[in-house]
Each structure stands twice: as structure tokens, then as C-alpha cells.
Design a protein around this motif. Structure first.
Motif, mmCIF file in Angstrom:
data_model
loop_
_atom_site.group_PDB
_atom_site.id
_atom_site.type_symbol
_atom_site.label_atom_id
_atom_site.label_comp_id
_atom_site.label_asym_id
_atom_site.label_seq_id
_atom_site.Cartn_x
_atom_site.Cartn_y
_atom_site.Cartn_z
ATOM 1 N N LYS A 193 0.851 -1.194 0.000
ATOM 2 C CA LYS A 193 0.000 0.000 0.000
ATOM 3 C C LYS A 193 0.890 1.249 0.000
ATOM 4 C CE LYS A 193 -3.909 -2.291 1.159
ATOM 5 N NZ LYS A 193 -3.620 -3.542 0.512
ATOM 6 N N THR A 194 0.426 2.313 -0.644
ATOM 7 C CA THR A 194 1.277 3.500 -0.773
ATOM 8 C C THR A 194 0.500 4.795 -0.593
ATOM 9 O OG1 THR A 194 0.920 3.532 -3.130
ATOM 10 C CG2 THR A 194 2.859 2.345 -2.347
ATOM 11 N N ASN A 195 -0.474 4.815 0.279
ATOM 12 C CA ASN A 195 -1.286 6.019 0.439
ATOM 13 C C ASN A 195 -0.469 7.266 0.704
ATOM 14 O OD1 ASN A 195 -3.768 4.970 -0.087
ATOM 15 N ND2 ASN A 195 -4.226 4.496 2.040
ATOM 16 N N TYR A 196 0.515 7.183 1.586
ATOM 17 C CA TYR A 196 1.276 8.384 1.918
ATOM 18 C C TYR A 196 2.051 8.898 0.713
ATOM 19 C CZ TYR A 196 5.891 6.312 1.989
ATOM 20 O OH TYR A 196 7.064 5.732 1.608
ATOM 21 N N LEU A 197 2.524 7.993 -0.124
ATOM 22 C CA LEU A 197 3.295 8.414 -1.293
ATOM 23 C C LEU A 197 2.410 9.194 -2.259
ATOM 24 C CD1 LEU A 197 6.025 8.303 -2.757
ATOM 25 C CD2 LEU A 197 5.281 6.162 -3.793
ATOM 26 N N GLU A 198 1.270 8.636 -2.593
ATOM 27 C CA GLU A 198 0.416 9.302 -3.581
ATOM 28 C C GLU A 198 -0.391 10.447 -2.995
ATOM 29 O OE1 GLU A 198 -3.312 6.691 -4.508
ATOM 30 O OE2 GLU A 198 -1.647 5.374 -3.984
ATOM 31 N N ASN A 199 -0.728 10.400 -1.712
ATOM 32 C CA ASN A 199 -1.556 11.456 -1.120
ATOM 33 C C ASN A 199 -0.766 12.572 -0.449
ATOM 34 O OD1 ASN A 199 -4.034 10.295 -1.857
ATOM 35 N ND2 ASN A 199 -3.924 8.893 -0.129
ATOM 36 N N LEU A 200 0.475 12.319 -0.108
ATOM 37 C CA LEU A 200 1.298 13.348 0.542
ATOM 38 C C LEU A 200 2.441 13.805 -0.360
ATOM 39 C CD1 LEU A 200 2.090 15.037 3.033
ATOM 40 C CD2 LEU A 200 3.386 13.047 3.830
ATOM 41 N N PHE A 201 3.290 12.873 -0.741
ATOM 42 C CA PHE A 201 4.508 13.259 -1.454
ATOM 43 C C PHE A 201 4.292 13.594 -2.923
ATOM 44 C CE2 PHE A 201 6.270 11.212 2.299
ATOM 45 C CZ PHE A 201 7.139 12.211 2.699
ATOM 46 N N PHE A 202 3.430 12.877 -3.618
ATOM 47 C CA PHE A 202 3.178 13.227 -5.019
ATOM 48 C C PHE A 202 2.710 14.674 -5.158
ATOM 49 C CE2 PHE A 202 2.528 8.916 -7.394
ATOM 50 C CZ PHE A 202 3.813 8.544 -7.088
ATOM 51 N N PRO A 203 1.716 15.121 -4.369
ATOM 52 C CA PRO A 203 1.308 16.531 -4.491
ATOM 53 C C PRO A 203 2.419 17.520 -4.121
ATOM 54 C CG PRO A 203 -0.403 15.269 -3.384
ATOM 55 C CD PRO A 203 0.789 14.369 -3.501
ATOM 56 N N ILE A 204 3.200 17.199 -3.097
ATOM 57 C CA ILE A 204 4.299 18.092 -2.707
ATOM 58 C C ILE A 204 5.314 18.199 -3.836
ATOM 59 C CG2 ILE A 204 6.303 18.334 -1.180
ATOM 60 C CD1 ILE A 204 4.532 17.104 1.058
ATOM 61 N N PHE A 205 5.764 17.049 -4.349
ATOM 62 C CA PHE A 205 6.779 17.055 -5.398
ATOM 63 C C PHE A 205 6.254 17.679 -6.685
ATOM 64 C CE2 PHE A 205 8.675 13.105 -3.211
ATOM 65 C CZ PHE A 205 9.402 13.896 -2.344
ATOM 66 N N SER A 206 5.009 17.411 -7.031
ATOM 67 C CA SER A 206 4.406 18.001 -8.218
ATOM 68 C C SER A 206 4.331 19.524 -8.079
ATOM 69 C CB SER A 206 3.020 17.414 -8.444
ATOM 70 O OG SER A 206 2.381 18.042 -9.523
ATOM 71 N N GLY A 207 3.942 19.981 -6.888
ATOM 72 C CA GLY A 207 3.874 21.420 -6.639
ATOM 73 C C GLY A 207 5.233 22.081 -6.722
ATOM 74 N N LEU A 208 6.250 21.435 -6.168
ATOM 75 C CA LEU A 208 7.605 21.984 -6.240
ATOM 76 C C LEU A 208 8.089 22.052 -7.687
ATOM 77 C CD1 LEU A 208 9.281 20.229 -3.181
ATOM 78 C CD2 LEU A 208 8.782 22.668 -3.423
ATOM 79 N N GLN A 209 7.832 21.001 -8.447
ATOM 80 C CA GLN A 209 8.235 21.015 -9.853
ATOM 81 C C GLN A 209 7.495 22.101 -10.623
ATOM 82 O OE1 GLN A 209 9.815 16.575 -10.891
ATOM 83 N NE2 GLN A 209 7.833 17.042 -11.667
ATOM 84 N N GLY A 210 6.215 22.312 -10.280
ATOM 85 C CA GLY A 210 5.422 23.329 -10.955
ATOM 86 C C GLY A 210 5.949 24.739 -10.750
ATOM 87 N N ARG A 211 6.633 24.945 -9.636
ATOM 88 C CA ARG A 211 7.223 26.258 -9.360
ATOM 89 C C ARG A 211 8.526 26.464 -10.117
ATOM 90 N NH1 ARG A 211 6.404 28.226 -3.318
ATOM 91 N NH2 ARG A 211 4.156 27.980 -3.242
ATOM 92 N N GLY A 212 9.080 25.366 -10.636
ATOM 93 C CA GLY A 212 10.313 25.441 -11.417
ATOM 94 C C GLY A 212 11.555 25.304 -10.569
ATOM 95 N N GLY A 213 12.632 24.953 -11.217
ATOM 96 C CA GLY A 213 13.921 24.870 -10.541
ATOM 97 C C GLY A 213 14.191 23.553 -9.842
ATOM 98 N N ILE A 214 13.252 22.599 -9.908
ATOM 99 C CA ILE A 214 13.457 21.317 -9.255
ATOM 100 C C ILE A 214 12.829 20.215 -10.105
ATOM 101 C CG2 ILE A 214 11.376 21.459 -7.844
ATOM 102 C CD1 ILE A 214 12.931 20.080 -5.592
ATOM 103 N N ALA A 215 13.502 19.079 -10.146
ATOM 104 C CA ALA A 215 12.982 17.888 -10.820
ATOM 105 C C ALA A 215 13.108 16.729 -9.833
ATOM 106 C CB ALA A 215 13.758 17.595 -12.094
ATOM 107 N N VAL A 216 12.024 15.954 -9.664
ATOM 108 C CA VAL A 216 11.997 14.888 -8.669
ATOM 109 C C VAL A 216 11.866 13.525 -9.336
ATOM 110 C CG1 VAL A 216 10.797 13.964 -6.645
ATOM 111 C CG2 VAL A 216 10.939 16.437 -6.987
#
Length: 156
Positions: free
Chosen positions: A13-36
């Protein structure tokens, strides 16, 4: 651009990955300057891995799954997953010019420790991430009481 590698160790199971970290990493990438990039070790079935991979790709995240065998005792399966993937990890860090490695909890940290000299030699920073000690999350393993008091080997 700063490149980050997040390494997680999960069950099926990976709830924390898809519900916590995916949105965080996607948001950081959306701001630019970072690739995850995300490395996930788990014993999830292929349907679950495909589902998570699809979610990651929709968010623009590089996702790689590394299976942990359930045919062997947990410690042997975990150690073999660590030992057999070290060279891939080193090659990935070099070829993708990773700047920061984030091992999520104990087993990913152990994996990174096995290649620590190489990682340091490449100039990578390491950020350990955990939301508590694994021992606190394992009340079911005996000698533990709710509230974190250990009643085993230590004199009281």
C-alpha cells in the motif's frame, strides 16, 4: 535545475506516497527549478505498481519501482533488494546528476549508507526523512507499550 531523488520503502500500500509526497513534489516542480525522481521499493502487485506509475506520470514525476520478494524471509528479501540495486542507484545518480537524495525512513537510509562514500564523492546532499522512529510504529512487536515505553532490555 536542482534534481532530487526520493527513495521510499513500502508494503503493498502506498497512500502516503500518492496522497502526501506526489502533491508536494508536483507542486515543487510546478514552481520550477526542481525535478523529482522517485524510487519505491515494495512488494505491491503489478496492478498497483502500474496505477502508481500512471499517477506519477500524470504529475510529471519520474517513478521507478523495485520489487521486494515475498518468497523469502523479510530480512533476506530486504537485504537482497538493497545489495542488488546499489549499482543501479549509483549509476542513476551519476547519469541524472542528482543533487539531493531523500531516503524516506530506515531501509532507504541503509541503502544510501551502503554507497555513502560514492554519494559524497559525487557531491550529493542527503536529507533523511521519517515521521517517527520505526520502533514507535511497531507496537505489535512485543516489549512495547502504547506511549512509547520500552519494557525490554533497559533497566527501569
Amino acid at each position: 535545475m536542482k534534481k532530487v531523488l526520493f527513495i521510499s520503502w513500502d508494503s503493498d500500500k502506498t497512500n502516503y506516497l500518492e496522497n502526501l509526497f506526489f502533491p508536494i513534489f508536483s507542486g515543487l516542480q510546478g514552481r520550477g527549478g526542481i525535478a523529482v525522481s522517485i524510487f519505491q521499493f515494495s512488494w505491491a502487485q503489478s496492478e498497483e505498481v502500474d496505477r502508481i506509475s500512471f499517477l506519477a506520470s500524470k504529475l510529471g514525476l519520474d517513478y521507478y519501482h523495485f520489487p521486494i520478494s515475498k518468497r523469502f524471509p523479510t530480512i533476506l528479501a530486504s537485504l537482497s533488494a538493497i545489495l542488488f540495486n546499489r549499482s543501479f542507484l549509483v549509476d542513476y545518480i551519476q547519469s541524472h546528476q542528482i543533487h539531493t537524495i531523500i531516503p524516506r525512513s530506515t531501509m532507504p537510509a541503509l541503502l544510501v549508507l551502503t554507497i555513502l562514500n560514492k554519494v559524497r564523492g559525487m557531491g550529493c546532499e542527503i536529507v533523511f526523512d521519517a515521521d517517527g522512529l520505526p520502533i514507535q510504529e511497531r507496537l505489535d512487536l512485543g516489549n512495547l507499550k502504547r506511549g512509547g515505553e520500552f519494557t525490554g532490555f533497559w533497566p527501569v
